[in-house]
Design a protein around this motif. Structure first.
Motif, PDB file in Angstrom:
ATOM      1  N   ILE A  98      -3.870  15.434  14.430  1.00  9.20           N
ATOM      2  CA  ILE A  98      -2.951  15.502  13.301  1.00  9.20           C
ATOM      3  C   ILE A  98      -2.299  13.950  13.454  1.00  9.20           C
ATOM      4  O   ILE A  98      -1.709  13.262  14.037  1.00  9.20           O
ATOM      5  CB  ILE A  98      -1.675  16.256  13.641  1.00  9.20           C
ATOM      6  CG1 ILE A  98      -2.093  17.773  13.723  1.00  9.20           C
ATOM      7  CG2 ILE A  98      -0.638  16.113  12.360  1.00  9.20           C
ATOM      8  CD1 ILE A  98      -0.955  18.741  14.017  1.00  9.20           C
ATOM      9  N   CYS A  99      -2.342  13.405  11.997  1.00  7.22           N
ATOM     10  CA  CYS A  99      -2.133  11.806  11.906  1.00  7.22           C
ATOM     11  C   CYS A  99      -0.778  11.850  11.153  1.00  7.22           C
ATOM     12  O   CYS A  99      -0.624  12.754  10.181  1.00  7.22           O
ATOM     13  CB  CYS A  99      -3.155  11.255  10.978  1.00  7.22           C
ATOM     14  SG  CYS A  99      -4.757  10.984  11.668  1.00  7.22           S
ATOM     15  N   THR A 100      -0.096  11.061  11.741  1.00  6.42           N
ATOM     16  CA  THR A 100       1.350  10.719  11.030  1.00  6.42           C
ATOM     17  C   THR A 100       1.706   9.605  10.474  1.00  6.42           C
ATOM     18  O   THR A 100       1.225   8.506  11.049  1.00  6.42           O
ATOM     19  CB  THR A 100       2.429  11.012  12.050  1.00  6.42           C
ATOM     20  OG1 THR A 100       2.093  12.326  12.739  1.00  6.42           O
ATOM     21  CG2 THR A 100       3.780  10.959  11.529  1.00  6.42           C
ATOM     22  N   SER A 101       1.766   9.560   9.148  1.00  5.45           N
ATOM     23  CA  SER A 101       2.003   8.088   8.244  1.00  5.45           C
ATOM     24  C   SER A 101       3.327   8.410   7.549  1.00  5.45           C
ATOM     25  O   SER A 101       3.904   9.285   7.441  1.00  5.45           O
ATOM     26  CB  SER A 101       1.039   8.295   7.267  1.00  5.45           C
ATOM     27  OG  SER A 101      -0.266   7.935   7.941  1.00  5.45           O
ATOM     28  N   LYS A 102       3.865   7.249   7.387  1.00  2.00           N
ATOM     29  CA  LYS A 102       5.367   7.089   6.886  1.00  2.00           C
ATOM     30  C   LYS A 102       5.069   6.484   5.451  1.00  2.00           C
ATOM     31  O   LYS A 102       3.903   5.889   4.968  1.00  2.00           O
ATOM     32  CB  LYS A 102       6.430   6.108   7.480  1.00  2.00           C
ATOM     33  CG  LYS A 102       6.517   6.374   9.007  1.00  2.00           C
ATOM     34  CD  LYS A 102       7.593   7.571   9.043  1.00  2.00           C
ATOM     35  CE  LYS A 102       7.737   7.787  10.604  1.00  2.00           C
ATOM     36  NZ  LYS A 102       8.539   9.046  10.702  1.00  2.00           N
ATOM     37  N   PHE A 103       5.894   6.830   4.448  1.00  2.00           N
ATOM     38  CA  PHE A 103       6.019   6.148   3.231  1.00  2.00           C
ATOM     39  C   PHE A 103       7.682   5.922   2.761  1.00  2.00           C
ATOM     40  O   PHE A 103       8.507   6.608   3.327  1.00  2.00           O
ATOM     41  CB  PHE A 103       5.283   6.842   2.076  1.00  2.00           C
ATOM     42  CG  PHE A 103       5.866   8.234   2.138  1.00  2.00           C
ATOM     43  CD1 PHE A 103       6.976   8.572   1.078  1.00  2.00           C
ATOM     44  CD2 PHE A 103       5.159   9.283   2.469  1.00  2.00           C
ATOM     45  CE1 PHE A 103       7.346   9.968   0.703  1.00  2.00           C
ATOM     46  CE2 PHE A 103       5.708  10.676   2.431  1.00  2.00           C
ATOM     47  CZ  PHE A 103       6.918  10.956   1.364  1.00  2.00           C
ATOM     48  N   SER A 104       7.815   4.904   1.795  1.00  2.00           N
ATOM     49  CA  SER A 104       8.950   4.790   1.243  1.00  2.00           C
ATOM     50  C   SER A 104       8.903   4.373  -0.143  1.00  2.00           C
ATOM     51  O   SER A 104       7.775   3.512  -0.556  1.00  2.00           O
ATOM     52  CB  SER A 104       9.974   3.946   2.109  1.00  2.00           C
ATOM     53  OG  SER A 104       9.380   2.540   2.212  1.00  2.00           O
ATOM     54  N   VAL A 105       9.641   4.520  -0.976  1.00  2.00           N
ATOM     55  CA  VAL A 105       9.792   4.111  -2.242  1.00  2.00           C
ATOM     56  C   VAL A 105      11.279   3.591  -2.818  1.00  2.00           C
ATOM     57  O   VAL A 105      12.262   4.378  -2.762  1.00  2.00           O
ATOM     58  CB  VAL A 105       9.356   5.192  -3.416  1.00  2.00           C
ATOM     59  CG1 VAL A 105       9.353   4.788  -4.654  1.00  2.00           C
ATOM     60  CG2 VAL A 105       7.907   5.835  -3.119  1.00  2.00           C
TER      61      VAL A 105
END
Length: 144
Positions: A98-105
């Motif tokens: 399971i890959c975990t990535s972040k994002f923000s806008v």
């Protein structure tokens, strides 16, 4: 034309008052704009990320934020994956990882009923939350 001292003082007083009013308006407007937006943050979990079929979710993939009427409120991107579970350094990639990535806008306007987040191709769909929950962040899980 004769300019009296009284006319000069009146003109200067008028100019100072206009300048003070302009500064007040600028400060009031710029302060409220920041308070009327927030940064929407989220985490993307992709199961079996080491296998094919998730090319649309790689780092750099577009993250779109819309409101209930379909208006685009902001666009961001998936960041480089910071964690892959079930894998030790130097180990062969686990296709069930399971890959975990972040994002923000940033600069998402407040005051909307619902906020939708879409990542990846058109088949992925949109995840919806009311404003109070959207401000707490999104967790998107893809795969089984």
């Amino acid at each position: 034309m004769v300019v009296t001292r009284r006319a000069v003082i009146f003109a200067l007083t008028f100019l100072v008052a206009v300048a003070a009013a302009a500064v007040t308006i600028v400060l009031a407007t710029s302060g409220s704009k920041e308070a009327d937006t927030f940064t929407l943050k989220g985490t993307l979990y992709v199961a079996k990320c080491m296998s094919s079929g998730y090319g649309d979710l790689l780092p750099g993939a577009q993250v779109e934020v819309t409101d209930q009427s379909g208006e685009m409120l902001g666009v961001g991107a998936v960041e480089l994956s910071d964690a892959v579970t079930n894998r030790k350094s130097g180990e062969t990639p686990d296709l069930k990882a399971i890959c975990t990535s972040k994002f923000s806008v940033a600069n998402i306007p407040t005051g909307r009923k619902m906020y939708g987040v879409h990542v990846g191709n058109a088949n992925r769909g949109v995840i919806w939350k009311p404003e109070s929950e959207a401000k707490q962040g999104f967790e998107l899980s893809i795969g089984s």
